[in-house]
Design a protein around this motif. Structure first.
Motif, PDB file in Angstrom:
ATOM      1  N   ILE A  80      -5.282  -0.077 -10.681  1.00 52.36           N
ATOM      2  CA  ILE A  80      -6.141   0.741 -11.639  1.00 52.36           C
ATOM      3  C   ILE A  80      -6.368   0.109 -13.213  1.00 52.36           C
ATOM      4  O   ILE A  80      -7.248  -0.141 -13.511  1.00 52.36           O
ATOM      5  CB  ILE A  80      -5.907   2.081 -11.811  1.00 52.36           C
ATOM      6  CG1 ILE A  80      -6.126   2.885 -10.131  1.00 52.36           C
ATOM      7  CG2 ILE A  80      -6.347   2.933 -12.757  1.00 52.36           C
ATOM      8  CD1 ILE A  80      -5.332   4.061 -10.042  1.00 52.36           C
ATOM      9  N   TRP A 113       0.869  -1.107  -0.065  1.00 48.59           N
ATOM     10  CA  TRP A 113       0.125   0.001   0.086  1.00 48.59           C
ATOM     11  C   TRP A 113       0.816   1.312   0.092  1.00 48.59           C
ATOM     12  O   TRP A 113       0.249   2.313  -0.336  1.00 48.59           O
ATOM     13  CB  TRP A 113      -0.981   0.013   1.052  1.00 48.59           C
ATOM     14  CG  TRP A 113      -2.172  -1.095   1.048  1.00 48.59           C
ATOM     15  CD1 TRP A 113      -2.019  -2.148   1.544  1.00 48.59           C
ATOM     16  CD2 TRP A 113      -3.359  -0.786   0.524  1.00 48.59           C
ATOM     17  NE1 TRP A 113      -3.004  -3.115   1.069  1.00 48.59           N
ATOM     18  CE2 TRP A 113      -3.776  -2.219   0.302  1.00 48.59           C
ATOM     19  CE3 TRP A 113      -3.972  -0.006  -0.222  1.00 48.59           C
ATOM     20  CZ2 TRP A 113      -5.178  -2.354  -0.186  1.00 48.59           C
ATOM     21  CZ3 TRP A 113      -5.095  -0.213  -0.939  1.00 48.59           C
ATOM     22  CH2 TRP A 113      -5.923  -1.307  -0.833  1.00 48.59           C
ATOM     23  N   TYR A 170      -0.902   0.588  -6.946  1.00 50.28           N
ATOM     24  CA  TYR A 170      -2.113   1.354  -7.033  1.00 50.28           C
ATOM     25  C   TYR A 170      -2.308   1.399  -8.864  1.00 50.28           C
ATOM     26  O   TYR A 170      -3.340   1.297  -9.317  1.00 50.28           O
ATOM     27  CB  TYR A 170      -2.394   2.876  -6.832  1.00 50.28           C
ATOM     28  CG  TYR A 170      -2.165   2.775  -5.294  1.00 50.28           C
ATOM     29  CD1 TYR A 170      -3.457   2.745  -4.566  1.00 50.28           C
ATOM     30  CD2 TYR A 170      -0.893   3.197  -4.540  1.00 50.28           C
ATOM     31  CE1 TYR A 170      -3.369   2.728  -3.297  1.00 50.28           C
ATOM     32  CE2 TYR A 170      -0.932   3.290  -2.884  1.00 50.28           C
ATOM     33  CZ  TYR A 170      -2.360   2.910  -2.606  1.00 50.28           C
ATOM     34  OH  TYR A 170      -2.175   2.916  -1.113  1.00 50.28           O
TER      35      TYR A 170
END
Length: 139
Positions: free
Chosen positions: A107, A97, A103
């Motif tokens: 996505i 994280w 991320y």
């Protein structure tokens, strides 16, 4: 569509987190195999919930609570397991994280899976409607 999504999940996790093979955990364990699996599972949870949202015919508080609650429960359980040193995923939560790669992969993979699946479903419905219209015109 399942094969397409599996291929996207597999190769995105391999190429996206290839650098985590060299990062050691606090106790000297490597991140790669467990991290690879956790990345795939995280994306699978996100994709399934996105698809649930996209195919739902109605939204109410109950439905929305369980859709977002399942993602939240997964994240919280991953975090709690991360805190115990005797568990194999110890230390992964913070490593993942805090990495921009995590991320970006989430996505890109969720977007690719969601939009391609939605486009294929819409196209197949369009073809089906066209066939029905052609059959009615021929009668």
């Amino acid at each position: 569509m399942g094969i397409y999504e599996s291929i996207i999940l597999f190769f995105s996790a391999i190429y996206g987190f290839d650098h985590l093979k060299t990062i050691d955990n606090d106790d000297g364990r490597l991140f790669f195999h467990w991290g690879f699996g956790m990345m795939i599972f995280t994306n699978a949870v996100l994709i399934v919930n996105l698809k649930t949202i996209s195919i739902s015919n109605e939204f109410n508080g109950f439905n929305t609570f369980f859709i977002f609650g399942s993602v939240l429960f997964y994240i919280l359980s991953f975090y709690v397991l991360n805190l115990f040193s005797f568990v194999d995923v110890y230390g992964y939560f913070n490593a993942y994280w805090s990495t921009p790669t995590f991320y970006m992969i989430a996505i890109v993979v969720c977007s690719a899976s969601f939009f391609v699946t939605t486009a294929v479903l819409r196209y197949s419905k369009l073809v089906e409607l066209k066939k029905l219209a052609d059959e009615k015109c021929l009668k």
